[in-house]
Each structure stands twice: as structure tokens, then as C-alpha cells.
Design a protein around this motif. Structure first.
Motif: not given
Length: 321
Positions: A21-24, A165-170, A232-235
Motif C-alpha cells: 500500500n505504499g506510494q510508488e 518497476f519502482n520501490p514503494r514508500c510510506s 490498508a496500512e502500509p507495511m
């Protein structure tokens, strides 16, 4: 503790998921690269090697020469090339298209047998034989961070996410008290499934037993603003090990304060816990993730040894500014 390793830079991008659920995010903006690692385990029963692959994340801490940090446990049971006895590891999903190949000149890490008895040692430093162009960014390490909110990034995998193709971040808030199990598994879940709660508690306390001091760890949970577990929480999840935990500076830059170490997941599902999806595997349900900091004597010694042998690492102690 010091070994020579060869890595081949893979220019073709592979499919990857990342922090659930992180942001690309652009890998260069968060100093991240993905590692593909080949392992082997000897099976006595059949007298042959069982070979498998894994994915870990990592963070660029220097570019002259290229120096990256990842989790030490990612190097467990690495498969060696029979021709040169070097581990088989590749870097994928990078923007380093100026380079045909890149070799590690040194690697600094503790054996897994030591890491599994002391979580504070879960850091590996890889030094390469080439420098990167000026457009590739690196991040300095804060050796004594005052933690609060951190940006957690990685190349892990989750079952229900689109291919990226990119990391996700939160942005996540770190826990203030690593002794408090109810900060990650509230009492309401203990009442609805005591046995599953006990199993999770045992796992929680086991991690505390294999760390020389809780001061060397930080952690994040998957509870929402109502103190309830939320899918729904990023982890971080499988494959995010070694990814950066970044703290924002006053000038809107970043410092590296920790890397993803171990992630705890549920042992099984409970039909009474509404957040579980029947089709999703348990790997999609981490409830606590540990970040290992760089303030233990052992990791500081590892860093100094790496720097003395050519690693490009900048250390900052924000408490003495």
C-alpha cells in the motif's frame, strides 16, 4: 567478516512489487536498489544442493566508489560460483545504464549464525569497484537518530498489488516502547483468539531475546488511528529487507536512520478478524517490522572497517550538532 563478492549489473527491469500500500517512488529519490540473490542449501538426505532465489532491498550510501547497505540476513546460504567461489547476486531495477557491469571489491557482514543470535548485527556493506555518475544520489547515515516519523521504502512483494518497476514508500511512525506488545497486537485481539495472540506474543519476545540491546532497534506497526489492525496500512513485507528508513532533515533532505530487518506475520488467519482476506496469503499480513539502527558497537566497527578499506560512507550524529 570481510569477503570479496562479484555482482553483475542487470540492465533489464524485472517485475516487482514493494511496501504494501505504499506510494510508488523513484529509486534515485530514495537511494534504493533491488538485489536478486541466489542461495543453496545442502540436503543430506539426498546428498545434493537445494537451490533457491530471494529478493532484498538495499540503499546507496556512497557513490565514489558505489557503496550499498542491505540486511545481513539477506546473505544467508548464498550460492557460490564454482569458477571463482564468489556469491551469485545481481542488482536489478536501476537507472545505472551507463555501466555494463560492476563488481564488488569488498563485502563486510557478520555470519548468519551470529546474526540469528544478535539482531543488532543484521547489516551488510557492499563496496564496488566503480563510481557512479553525479546524477545518482546517496544518503548519509545518522548514527544517533531521534526517531519519530520515517519514510520506509522497499522492493518487497504483496499478492494484490499492481506490478511496478519502482520501490514503494510510506511515512510511518516509529514505536516509542519496544517492550509493549499491545502496541502491535491490542488486547481486543487477545480476547477473540487467545491462542493466536499467544503465538504472536512468543514471536515478539523471541526477537527481544536475540538483540543485545533494544536501543539498537526501532519498529513500526500496522495499527490505524483507532489503534486497530488494518490491512490498508502500509507495511514492509517479504523482499523489503535491507530497504531504507529515512528521516527528513530541516532542509527537506534525508538521513538514513535504519534499514528493514525482520518482519513479523501472523501464524494463521482468524475468521472473526474482519481484516483477513480469504484469497490473500499470510505474507500480506505483517503486524510489526523491525528496523536495525547503526548505533551498536558491532555495526560501528563494521562501518569503520569498511571505510578503512575504501567504502564511501558519511556518518552524522545529529545529537551533537
Amino acid at each position: 567478516m570481510k569477503k570479496a563478492i562479484t555482482l553483475i549489473l542487470v540492465l533489464t527491469q524485472l517485475n516487482a512489487h514493494a511496501v504494501i500500500n505504499g506510494q510508488e517512488t523513484s529509486p534515485n529519490d530514495v537511494f534504493s536498489v533491488k538485489l536478486n540473490i541466489k542461495h543453496q542449501h545442502w540436503l543430506n538426505s539426498v546428498q545434493e544442493w537445494d537451490k533457491y532465489e530471494s529478493t532484498c532491498s538495499s540503499v546507496i550510501v556512497g557513490t565514489h566508489p558505489l557503496t550499498i547497505i542491505t540486511a545481513g540476513h539477506c546473505l544467508k546460504e548464498i550460492e557460490l560460483d564454482p569458477n571463482n567461489q564468489l556469491p551469485k547476486i545481481t542488482i536489478t531495477d536501476t537507472n545505472f545504464d551507463q555501466l555494463d557491469s560492476i563488481n564488488i571489491s569488498n563485502a563486510f557482514y557478520y555470519p548468519f549464525s551470529e546474526i540469528e543470535n544478535n539482531l543488532a548485527l543484521d547489516v551488510a556493506i557492499l563496496v564496488f569497484d566503480k563510481s557512479l555518475p553525479k546524477n545518482v544520489k546517496s544518503v548519509s547515515i545518522d548514527t544517533n537518530p531521534n526517531l519519530g516519523d520515517v519514510l520506509v521504502c522497499g522492493f518487497g512483494s504483496a499478492s494484490n498489488e499492481a506490478v511496478l518497476f519502482n520501490p514503494r514508500c510510506s511515512v510511518k511512525k516509529t514505536l516509542n516502547n519496544l517492550d509493549d506488545f499491545y502496541a502491535v497486537m491490542p488486547k481486543q485481539y487477545e480476547q477473540s483468539d487467545p491462542m493466536l495472540h499467544i503465538k504472536a506474543r512468543a514471536q515478539f519476545h523471541y526477537k527481544q531475546e536475540i538483540i543485545s540491546s533494544l536501543d539498537y532497534l526501532t519498529a513500526i506497526n500496522r495499527l490505524d488511528s483507532k489503534h486497530q489492525y488494518s490491512a490498508a496500512e502500509p507495511m514492509p513485507t517479504h523482499g523489503d529487507s535491507g530497504g531504507p528508513w529515512l528521516a527528513k532533515t530541516a532542509d527537506e533532505g534525508f538521513l538514513l536512520v535504519a534499514i528493514t530487518s525482520y518482519v513479523e506475520r501472523f501464524y494463521n488467519k482468524n475468521d472473526d478478524w474482519s481484516f483477513f482476506a480469504k484469497e490473500a496469503p499470510l505474507d500480506d499480513y505483517p503486524y510489526i517490522a523491525y528496523g536495525v539502527k547503526f548505533n551498536s558497537p558491532e555495526v560501528k566497527s563494521l562501518i569503520e572497517n569498511a571505510k578503512a578499506n575504501g567504502a564511501d560512507i558519511t556518518l552524522i550524529d545529529t545529537t551533537i550538532r
